[in-house]
Design a protein around this motif. Sequence first.
Motif, short mmCIF file in Angstrom:
data_model
loop_
_atom_site.label_atom_id
_atom_site.label_comp_id
_atom_site.label_asym_id
_atom_site.label_seq_id
_atom_site.Cartn_x
_atom_site.Cartn_y
_atom_site.Cartn_z
N ASP A 30 0.80 -1.23 0.00
CA ASP A 30 0.00 0.00 0.00
C ASP A 30 0.83 1.27 0.00
O ASP A 30 0.37 2.31 -0.46
CB ASP A 30 -0.91 0.02 1.24
N HIS A 31 2.04 1.20 0.57
CA HIS A 31 2.81 2.45 0.64
C HIS A 31 3.57 2.75 -0.66
O HIS A 31 4.42 3.62 -0.69
CB HIS A 31 3.75 2.43 1.86
N PHE A 32 3.27 2.02 -1.72
CA PHE A 32 3.86 2.32 -3.02
C PHE A 32 2.90 3.18 -3.83
O PHE A 32 1.76 2.79 -4.07
CB PHE A 32 4.16 1.03 -3.80
N GLU A 33 3.38 4.36 -4.25
CA GLU A 33 2.58 5.26 -5.09
C GLU A 33 3.03 5.08 -6.53
O GLU A 33 4.22 5.04 -6.80
CB GLU A 33 2.89 6.70 -4.69
N ILE A 34 2.06 5.01 -7.41
CA ILE A 34 2.38 4.69 -8.81
C ILE A 34 2.16 5.87 -9.72
O ILE A 34 1.12 6.52 -9.68
CB ILE A 34 1.51 3.51 -9.27
N GLU A 35 3.15 6.12 -10.56
CA GLU A 35 2.98 7.11 -11.63
C GLU A 35 3.13 6.36 -12.95
O GLU A 35 4.22 5.87 -13.28
CB GLU A 35 4.05 8.19 -11.51
N ALA A 36 2.03 6.22 -13.71
CA ALA A 36 2.11 5.48 -14.98
C ALA A 36 2.54 6.41 -16.10
O ALA A 36 2.03 7.52 -16.23
CB ALA A 36 0.76 4.86 -15.29
N LEU A 37 3.51 5.97 -16.89
CA LEU A 37 3.99 6.79 -18.01
C LEU A 37 3.65 6.10 -19.32
O LEU A 37 3.93 4.92 -19.49
CB LEU A 37 5.51 7.00 -17.91
N ASP A 38 3.06 6.89 -20.20
CA ASP A 38 2.67 6.36 -21.50
C ASP A 38 3.86 6.49 -22.45
O ASP A 38 4.02 7.48 -23.14
CB ASP A 38 1.47 7.18 -21.99
N VAL A 39 4.71 5.47 -22.44
CA VAL A 39 5.90 5.48 -23.28
C VAL A 39 5.88 4.20 -24.12
O VAL A 39 5.65 3.13 -23.59
CB VAL A 39 7.18 5.51 -22.40
N GLY A 40 6.08 4.34 -25.41
CA GLY A 40 6.09 3.13 -26.24
C GLY A 40 5.55 3.40 -27.63
O GLY A 40 5.44 4.54 -28.07
N ALA A 41 5.19 2.32 -28.30
CA ALA A 41 4.85 2.39 -29.72
C ALA A 41 3.64 3.28 -30.01
O ALA A 41 3.68 4.09 -30.94
CB ALA A 41 4.59 0.98 -30.25
N GLU A 42 2.57 3.15 -29.21
CA GLU A 42 1.35 3.91 -29.52
C GLU A 42 1.63 5.41 -29.51
O GLU A 42 1.29 6.13 -30.44
CB GLU A 42 0.23 3.60 -28.52
N ARG A 43 2.29 5.87 -28.45
CA ARG A 43 2.57 7.30 -28.38
C ARG A 43 3.54 7.71 -29.48
O ARG A 43 3.39 8.76 -30.08
CB ARG A 43 3.13 7.69 -27.00
N LEU A 51 11.06 9.25 -25.45
CA LEU A 51 11.20 9.50 -24.02
C LEU A 51 11.44 11.00 -23.87
O LEU A 51 12.47 11.51 -24.29
CB LEU A 51 12.40 8.70 -23.51
N GLU A 52 10.46 11.72 -23.33
CA GLU A 52 10.56 13.17 -23.21
C GLU A 52 11.30 13.56 -21.94
O GLU A 52 11.43 12.76 -21.01
CB GLU A 52 9.15 13.76 -23.17
N ASP A 53 11.76 14.82 -21.90
CA ASP A 53 12.44 15.33 -20.70
C ASP A 53 11.56 15.17 -19.46
O ASP A 53 12.05 14.82 -18.39
CB ASP A 53 12.83 16.80 -20.87
N GLU A 54 10.24 15.43 -19.62
CA GLU A 54 9.33 15.29 -18.47
C GLU A 54 9.29 13.84 -17.98
O GLU A 54 9.22 13.59 -16.77
CB GLU A 54 7.88 15.70 -18.82
N ASP A 55 9.31 12.91 -18.93
CA ASP A 55 9.31 11.50 -18.53
C ASP A 55 10.56 11.20 -17.71
O ASP A 55 10.50 10.56 -16.66
CB ASP A 55 9.32 10.57 -19.77
N LEU A 56 11.69 11.69 -18.22
CA LEU A 56 12.95 11.43 -17.52
C LEU A 56 12.97 12.07 -16.14
O LEU A 56 13.47 11.47 -15.18
CB LEU A 56 14.13 11.95 -18.35
N ASP A 57 12.41 13.29 -16.05
CA ASP A 57 12.36 13.96 -14.74
C ASP A 57 11.53 13.14 -13.75
O ASP A 57 11.93 12.95 -12.60
CB ASP A 57 11.74 15.35 -14.86
N THR A 58 10.38 12.66 -14.22
CA THR A 58 9.53 11.84 -13.35
C THR A 58 10.28 10.60 -12.89
O THR A 58 10.28 10.24 -11.70
CB THR A 58 8.25 11.39 -14.11
N ILE A 59 10.95 9.95 -13.84
CA ILE A 59 11.66 8.71 -13.53
C ILE A 59 12.81 8.97 -12.57
O ILE A 59 13.01 8.24 -11.59
CB ILE A 59 12.14 8.06 -14.84
#
Length: 299
Positions: A30-43, A51-59
Amino acid sequence: MDITTRRISVLPGDGIGPEVINVALDELPDHFEIEALDVGAERYLSTGKLLEDEDLDTIRGSDAVLFGAIGDPRVPDGVLERGVLLRLRKELDLYVNLRPFPELGVTFVRENTEGPYSGVGTREPDAATETSVNTRTAIERCARYAFELAARGGSHLTWVHKTNVLVHAGSLWSEVVREVSQDFPEVSLSYQHADAAAYLLVMEPERFDVVLTDNLFGDLLSDLAAGLSGGLGSAASANLHPELATRPSRCVGLFEPVHGSAPDIAGMGRADPTAAVRAAQMMIAALDKEPVTISREGR
Ligand code: IPM
Ligand code: MN
């Protein structure tokens, strides 16, 4: 025990990635918070973004990455692989690719940043080169991790290369492995050429405990080991930068199934989620060993 929130970036990716990751998410406490990133073929196909700068910052700001799979037949070979997965391994300096095969009793420590994966090379109409980059620093830190792992487990360490043909890279690897071995007199060490290692993994797997090898040999031999131990459906891996002091971001590692996106069975409910579940378990175990607050500026 003091429970503090952990932030996880989840990149389900392509093909069977989302369906196996959905099952793996049930593993997370429960103490794991998830941030899903839409990275891959569809996008990529709809926006051209990898992989955008914002994605990298989040990661970089998260504690770990849970990754599904990457690769899609509609995108030319290498675009997604290089642009997402290999880029993340490089950007986060995840220099160890740890691939345990408990059913086989063998754990691979694969160098994860160099070798023929460097992207260096040339292509002319009728000729091509692919340069394998090997540096003392990268070999040494990876070797040290493998020796420490073997020392902790009282295990034998086999290092694998092809020193009889790849004489330049082979001699540097050989020199560095020998040097690091001086610090671990308790670890018994042997060497196998990669072709012989493939044969022996099939014929006499009990010879192996921990296997240290370069990026490409590790890629090939770990699929072989998966085949020998119940199939790719259950093989998981951890891409790690193990020590906090030199880690370039907060992120301890990227955890993923060894298998790919398997587009031929995607969406059919046939994908085995075991590997993704094991990847999530490896992530939880790695984070259990990490301090909850990380002091250095910018982490
Ligand atoms: C793996 C995969 C990757 C690799 C691909 C998808 C780039 O096969 O993680 O083993 O070659 O490292
Ligand atoms: Mn592979």
